[in-house]
Design a protein around this motif. Structure first.
Motif, PDB file in Angstrom:
ATOM      1  N   PRO A   1       0.808  -1.230   0.000  1.00  0.00           N
ATOM      2  CA  PRO A   1       0.000   0.000   0.000  1.00  0.00           C
ATOM      3  C   PRO A   1       0.836   1.271   0.000  1.00  0.00           C
ATOM      4  O   PRO A   1       0.482   2.259  -0.656  1.00  0.00           O
ATOM      5  CB  PRO A   1      -0.823  -0.129   1.291  1.00  0.00           C
ATOM      6  CG  PRO A   1      -0.893  -1.594   1.556  1.00  0.00           C
ATOM      7  CD  PRO A   1       0.409  -2.161   1.075  1.00  0.00           C
TER       8      PRO A   1
ATOM      9  N   TYR B   1      -8.396   7.021  -3.246  1.00  0.00           N
ATOM     10  CA  TYR B   1      -7.651   8.258  -3.121  1.00  0.00           C
ATOM     11  C   TYR B   1      -8.478   9.402  -3.707  1.00  0.00           C
ATOM     12  O   TYR B   1      -9.072   9.255  -4.778  1.00  0.00           O
ATOM     13  CB  TYR B   1      -6.330   8.188  -3.888  1.00  0.00           C
ATOM     14  CG  TYR B   1      -5.314   7.252  -3.300  1.00  0.00           C
ATOM     15  CD1 TYR B   1      -4.309   7.719  -2.463  1.00  0.00           C
ATOM     16  CD2 TYR B   1      -5.341   5.886  -3.595  1.00  0.00           C
ATOM     17  CE1 TYR B   1      -3.356   6.854  -1.929  1.00  0.00           C
ATOM     18  CE2 TYR B   1      -4.401   5.017  -3.064  1.00  0.00           C
ATOM     19  CZ  TYR B   1      -3.408   5.500  -2.238  1.00  0.00           C
ATOM     20  OH  TYR B   1      -2.473   4.649  -1.714  1.00  0.00           O
TER      21      TYR B   1
ATOM     22  N   TYR C   1      -6.351  -5.978  -0.816  1.00  0.00           N
ATOM     23  CA  TYR C   1      -6.781  -4.700  -0.246  1.00  0.00           C
ATOM     24  C   TYR C   1      -7.279  -3.752  -1.338  1.00  0.00           C
ATOM     25  O   TYR C   1      -6.991  -3.917  -2.528  1.00  0.00           O
ATOM     26  CB  TYR C   1      -5.654  -4.048   0.562  1.00  0.00           C
ATOM     27  CG  TYR C   1      -4.449  -3.602  -0.245  1.00  0.00           C
ATOM     28  CD1 TYR C   1      -4.330  -2.294  -0.701  1.00  0.00           C
ATOM     29  CD2 TYR C   1      -3.408  -4.488  -0.536  1.00  0.00           C
ATOM     30  CE1 TYR C   1      -3.222  -1.872  -1.421  1.00  0.00           C
ATOM     31  CE2 TYR C   1      -2.295  -4.079  -1.246  1.00  0.00           C
ATOM     32  CZ  TYR C   1      -2.210  -2.768  -1.686  1.00  0.00           C
ATOM     33  OH  TYR C   1      -1.109  -2.355  -2.409  1.00  0.00           O
TER      34      TYR C   1
ATOM     35  N   ALA D   1       0.721   4.611  -2.599  1.00  0.00           N
ATOM     36  CA  ALA D   1       0.588   5.983  -2.098  1.00  0.00           C
ATOM     37  C   ALA D   1       1.726   6.860  -2.594  1.00  0.00           C
ATOM     38  O   ALA D   1       1.518   8.031  -2.964  1.00  0.00           O
ATOM     39  CB  ALA D   1       0.543   5.976  -0.573  1.00  0.00           C
TER      40      ALA D   1
ATOM     41  N   PRO E   1      -5.081   9.466   0.517  1.00  0.00           N
ATOM     42  CA  PRO E   1      -5.965   8.330   0.795  1.00  0.00           C
ATOM     43  C   PRO E   1      -7.139   8.750   1.663  1.00  0.00           C
ATOM     44  O   PRO E   1      -6.979   9.531   2.608  1.00  0.00           O
ATOM     45  CB  PRO E   1      -5.044   7.350   1.529  1.00  0.00           C
ATOM     46  CG  PRO E   1      -3.959   8.197   2.115  1.00  0.00           C
ATOM     47  CD  PRO E   1      -3.768   9.335   1.179  1.00  0.00           C
TER      48      PRO E   1
ATOM     49  N   GLN F   1      -7.915   0.579  -1.952  1.00  0.00           N
ATOM     50  CA  GLN F   1      -7.677   1.946  -1.486  1.00  0.00           C
ATOM     51  C   GLN F   1      -8.407   2.932  -2.385  1.00  0.00           C
ATOM     52  O   GLN F   1      -8.429   2.775  -3.611  1.00  0.00           O
ATOM     53  CB  GLN F   1      -6.187   2.279  -1.501  1.00  0.00           C
ATOM     54  CG  GLN F   1      -5.348   1.500  -0.505  1.00  0.00           C
ATOM     55  CD  GLN F   1      -3.897   1.936  -0.550  1.00  0.00           C
ATOM     56  OE1 GLN F   1      -3.288   2.013  -1.614  1.00  0.00           O
ATOM     57  NE2 GLN F   1      -3.328   2.222   0.609  1.00  0.00           N
TER      58      GLN F   1
ATOM     59  N   TYR G   1     -10.142   6.207   1.995  1.00  0.00           N
ATOM     60  CA  TYR G   1     -10.725   4.964   2.498  1.00  0.00           C
ATOM     61  C   TYR G   1      -9.826   3.802   2.089  1.00  0.00           C
ATOM     62  O   TYR G   1      -9.221   3.819   1.013  1.00  0.00           O
ATOM     63  CB  TYR G   1     -12.121   4.715   1.917  1.00  0.00           C
ATOM     64  CG  TYR G   1     -13.146   5.757   2.278  1.00  0.00           C
ATOM     65  CD1 TYR G   1     -13.667   5.845   3.569  1.00  0.00           C
ATOM     66  CD2 TYR G   1     -13.619   6.648   1.310  1.00  0.00           C
ATOM     67  CE1 TYR G   1     -14.616   6.793   3.896  1.00  0.00           C
ATOM     68  CE2 TYR G   1     -14.564   7.603   1.632  1.00  0.00           C
ATOM     69  CZ  TYR G   1     -15.059   7.673   2.927  1.00  0.00           C
ATOM     70  OH  TYR G   1     -15.997   8.627   3.243  1.00  0.00           O
ATOM     71  N   GLU G   2      -9.777   2.787   2.939  1.00  0.00           N
ATOM     72  CA  GLU G   2      -9.069   1.577   2.580  1.00  0.00           C
ATOM     73  C   GLU G   2      -9.600   0.410   3.407  1.00  0.00           C
ATOM     74  O   GLU G   2     -10.102   0.586   4.519  1.00  0.00           O
ATOM     75  CB  GLU G   2      -7.559   1.731   2.776  1.00  0.00           C
ATOM     76  CG  GLU G   2      -7.121   1.991   4.203  1.00  0.00           C
ATOM     77  CD  GLU G   2      -5.624   2.215   4.319  1.00  0.00           C
ATOM     78  OE1 GLU G   2      -4.969   2.505   3.287  1.00  0.00           O
ATOM     79  OE2 GLU G   2      -5.094   2.107   5.447  1.00  0.00           O
ATOM     80  N   THR G   3      -9.498  -0.771   2.841  1.00  0.00           N
ATOM     81  CA  THR G   3      -9.936  -1.976   3.536  1.00  0.00           C
ATOM     82  C   THR G   3      -9.182  -3.184   3.012  1.00  0.00           C
ATOM     83  O   THR G   3      -8.684  -3.176   1.878  1.00  0.00           O
ATOM     84  CB  THR G   3     -11.452  -2.208   3.358  1.00  0.00           C
ATOM     85  OG1 THR G   3     -11.867  -3.304   4.202  1.00  0.00           O
ATOM     86  CG2 THR G   3     -11.795  -2.559   1.919  1.00  0.00           C
TER      87      THR G   3
ATOM     88  N   MET H   1      -4.762  -5.519   5.772  1.00  0.00           N
ATOM     89  CA  MET H   1      -4.513  -5.400   4.339  1.00  0.00           C
ATOM     90  C   MET H   1      -3.292  -6.217   3.924  1.00  0.00           C
ATOM     91  O   MET H   1      -2.641  -5.923   2.935  1.00  0.00           O
ATOM     92  CB  MET H   1      -4.337  -3.933   3.954  1.00  0.00           C
ATOM     93  CG  MET H   1      -5.541  -3.070   4.312  1.00  0.00           C
ATOM     94  SD  MET H   1      -5.626  -1.525   3.378  1.00  0.00           S
ATOM     95  CE  MET H   1      -4.048  -0.809   3.731  1.00  0.00           C
TER      96      MET H   1
END
Length: 256
Positions: A207, A250, A246, A211, A221, A248, A223-225, A242
């Protein structure tokens, strides 16, 4: 030479002939709910639901309202057979899907027609979209970056295609020991959810790397899960970790 995978224009620099051949073979099986990719279809249902809900949040929509993505322009980069494209089109988004595989595009067009959905599918790469001067409210790159030679270049191209204050959605596999254990050893060699050789662990992306690749294009960013499979029920669920799969989101920002 792969007749059905040849792009009509000479823009194949960031594609792999080996990857295209593999996905050409798989494309026609993607939509079979009882076929060998039923786990991937279940994965997509969970993934797409998360994307729809959080894209609605990003663009000040109510995710519970009918067609909550109405009139948002979306580019699905590496759309394959149209799994994500169709999920977003059902929520009212104006979706364009592009892919380097002509066979995948044919499958996507046919299934969209059968589903009564209007989706613009094009056999091209993201750099052609840039050359045409296109930008979108939402650009999605899901489970694609781990299959291309120049990963930062692809992500930066996707970033360029996002409108000011638009949203970039990135989904892939993290490069951890757990992802090797689950996504390669487990999914390919033990459970046979995917053909052996589908993934190369060295091409998985952390991740923090994503980024860093979009930072210069003014993305932050929001939201992320992570996602996790129950091997007994075959169901996917969202999870905080993650370390394997995962997603993400942005948001693009501009200083006043």
């Amino acid at each position: 030479m792969l007749d059905k995978s040849q792009l009509s224009q000479p823009i194949k620099e960031n594609t792999s002939a080996k990857e295209l051949a593999r996905f050409n073979k798989l494309a026609r099986e993607w939509w079979d709910p009882n076929g060998k990719f039923k786990t991937a279809l279940a994965f997509n249902a969970t993934r797409s639901a998360y994307m729809v809900r959080h894209l609605a949040y990003c663009h000040n929509r109510d995710p519970q309202s009918p067609q909550c993505l109405r009139d948002l322009t979306v580019l699905d980069v590496g759309c394959g057979g149209g799994l994500i494209s169709e999920a977003l089109a059902k929520e009212g988004a104006e979706v364009t899907g592009i892919d380097a595989s002509a066979v995948s595009i044919e499958v996507a067009r046919l299934h969209a027609s059968q589903s009564g959905l209007t989706i613009r599918y094009l056999h091209q790469l993201s750099d052609q979209q840039i050359a045409d001067g296109n930008q979108y409210d939402v650009v999605i790159n899901a489970e694609v970056v781990e299959h291309v030679p120049d990963q930062p270049a692809l992500i930066k191209q996707c970033a360029q295609l996002v409108n000011p204050k638009g949203t970039l959605v990135l989904a892939t596999l993290n490069r951890t020991w757990l992802s090797w254990l689950i996504a390669i050893l487990g999914a390919e060699y033990v459970m046979r959810y995917l053909p052996v050789g589908t993934h190369d662990w060295k091409k998985f992306v952390q991740p923090e790397e994503l980024a860093d690749w979009v930072k210069s294009d003014r993305f932050e960013p929001v939201y992320e899960t992570g996602m996790k499979l129950n091997p007994f029920s075959g169901r996917w669920r969202l999870c905080p970790s993650m370390r394997v799969n995962y997603i993400q989101l942005y948001k693009r920002y501009f200083n006043d």
